[in-house]
Structures are given as C-alpha cells and as structure tokens.
Design a protein around this motif. Structure first.
Motif, short mmCIF file in Angstrom:
data_model
loop_
_atom_site.label_atom_id
_atom_site.label_comp_id
_atom_site.label_asym_id
_atom_site.label_seq_id
_atom_site.Cartn_x
_atom_site.Cartn_y
_atom_site.Cartn_z
N UNK A 1 0.74 -1.27 -0.02
CA UNK A 1 -0.26 0.03 0.06
C UNK A 1 0.85 1.28 0.03
N UNK A 2 2.06 1.24 0.58
CA UNK A 2 2.93 2.22 0.70
C UNK A 2 4.00 2.13 -0.05
N UNK A 3 3.93 3.18 -1.22
CA UNK A 3 5.17 3.06 -2.20
C UNK A 3 6.54 3.31 -1.71
N UNK A 4 6.47 4.37 -0.77
CA UNK A 4 7.95 4.47 0.08
C UNK A 4 8.43 3.28 0.83
N UNK A 5 7.66 2.46 1.33
CA UNK A 5 8.01 1.35 2.00
C UNK A 5 8.62 0.33 0.68
N UNK A 6 7.78 0.44 -0.39
CA UNK A 6 8.19 -0.68 -1.15
C UNK A 6 9.47 -0.31 -1.68
N UNK A 7 9.43 1.15 -2.20
CA UNK A 7 10.97 1.64 -2.70
C UNK A 7 12.11 1.21 -2.04
N UNK A 8 12.13 1.04 -0.43
CA UNK A 8 12.99 1.06 0.33
C UNK A 8 13.46 -0.42 0.27
N UNK A 9 12.25 -1.20 0.37
CA UNK A 9 12.50 -2.73 0.42
C UNK A 9 13.35 -3.20 -0.94
N UNK A 10 12.91 -2.49 -2.01
CA UNK A 10 13.31 -2.98 -3.55
C UNK A 10 14.73 -2.53 -3.44
N UNK A 11 15.15 -1.47 -2.97
CA UNK A 11 16.65 -0.87 -3.12
C UNK A 11 17.57 -1.55 -2.26
N UNK A 12 17.07 -2.03 -1.00
CA UNK A 12 17.81 -2.98 0.14
C UNK A 12 18.04 -4.17 -0.65
N UNK A 13 17.07 -4.90 -1.54
CA UNK A 13 17.20 -6.10 -1.87
C UNK A 13 17.97 -6.08 -3.26
N UNK A 14 17.85 -5.19 -4.09
CA UNK A 14 18.56 -5.11 -5.44
C UNK A 14 19.58 -3.89 -5.55
N UNK A 15 19.74 -3.28 -4.59
CA UNK A 15 20.79 -2.09 -4.60
C UNK A 15 20.42 -0.94 -5.43
N UNK A 16 19.24 -1.05 -6.19
CA UNK A 16 19.04 -0.06 -7.08
C UNK A 16 17.72 0.57 -6.77
N UNK A 17 17.08 1.64 -7.08
CA UNK A 17 15.76 2.00 -6.70
C UNK A 17 14.89 1.64 -7.90
N UNK A 18 13.73 1.40 -7.52
CA UNK A 18 12.76 0.97 -8.58
C UNK A 18 12.50 1.99 -9.86
N UNK A 19 12.52 3.29 -9.42
CA UNK A 19 12.60 4.21 -10.58
C UNK A 19 13.91 4.24 -11.40
N UNK A 20 15.11 3.65 -10.94
CA UNK A 20 16.29 3.39 -12.03
C UNK A 20 16.08 2.38 -12.68
N UNK A 21 15.45 1.03 -12.24
CA UNK A 21 14.97 0.07 -12.91
C UNK A 21 14.22 0.38 -14.26
N UNK A 22 13.27 1.39 -13.73
CA UNK A 22 12.01 1.77 -14.79
C UNK A 22 12.85 2.51 -15.84
N UNK A 23 13.86 3.37 -15.58
CA UNK A 23 14.50 4.15 -16.41
C UNK A 23 15.41 3.35 -17.43
N UNK A 24 15.86 2.39 -17.04
CA UNK A 24 16.99 1.82 -17.79
C UNK A 24 16.38 0.40 -18.67
N UNK A 25 14.90 0.51 -18.57
CA UNK A 25 14.36 -0.63 -19.31
C UNK A 25 13.85 0.06 -20.57
#
Length: 105
Positions: free
Chosen positions: A81-105
């Motif tokens: 429900x919380x995009x900020x919390x999701x982004x923190x978990x994503x970056x912790x797991x993959x070492x890159x932010x979700x927005x960065x993954x979206x940019x390079x795709x």
C-alpha cells in the motif's frame, strides 16, 4: 515438506493480497509458530521474507516491462500500500531504486 510446499504455492498465487502468518495458520490449521519453525527449517528463510522476495521479484519484472505503470501502481499490484516502503525494500534487495530500474528498461 507438504505444508511448506502449500505455503509457497499460496504465496505464488496470492502475493498481491494481504497475507499474514495468522491467515496462513488458519487456512492450514496449524499455529503460526509451527509454520515459522517448519518453513525456516525447510527453506532456510522465514515465510514473510520469502513472500517479500516473491513480491520484489515480480515488481522487478513489472518495472522492466514497458507497461506504463507508475512505481505506486507496481507497488500496489504486488501487495504494498505504501510506495515509499516498497521502494526502500526494493533498493535494499537489489541495490538500485525501482525508478532506476524503470529508467533503464
């Protein structure tokens, strides 16, 4: 172990929904403590950590697709429900932010 297989299958099918150990234990007719213990013994991971990994892996797939989804929409579609919390978990797991993954795709 049959219980662990059922739990993993449940996670794979329902990762976008609200899931808790209490819900799983009610469906399996065993205690949350027993689920945690047996799951960790069999997989080496906690049930919730496993669920988080499923959600984040699916989110990474969605972010890599040209589907027009925002970060918030991706977060919501994988159960956050919380995009900020999701982004923190994503970056912790993959070492890159979700927005960065979206940019390079």
């Amino acid at each position: 172990n049959e219980i662990v297989t059922k739990i993993i299958d449940y996670f794979e099918e329902h990762y976008s929904e609200k899931i808790s150990l209490d819900i799983i234990s009610e469906n399996m007719y065993v205690s949350p403590f027993y689920i945690s213990k047996i799951f960790k013994t069999v997989t080496g991971d906690t049930p919730i950590r496993h669920l988080i990994n499923i959600r984040l892996d699916r989110a990474r797939e969605l972010l890599g697709e040209d589907n027009g989804m925002s970060i918030g929409e991706v977060a919501s579609s994988v159960g956050y429900d919380d995009a900020y919390h999701f982004s923190k978990l994503f970056k912790k797991r993959f070492g890159v932010s979700p927005s960065r993954v979206k940019e390079i795709s």
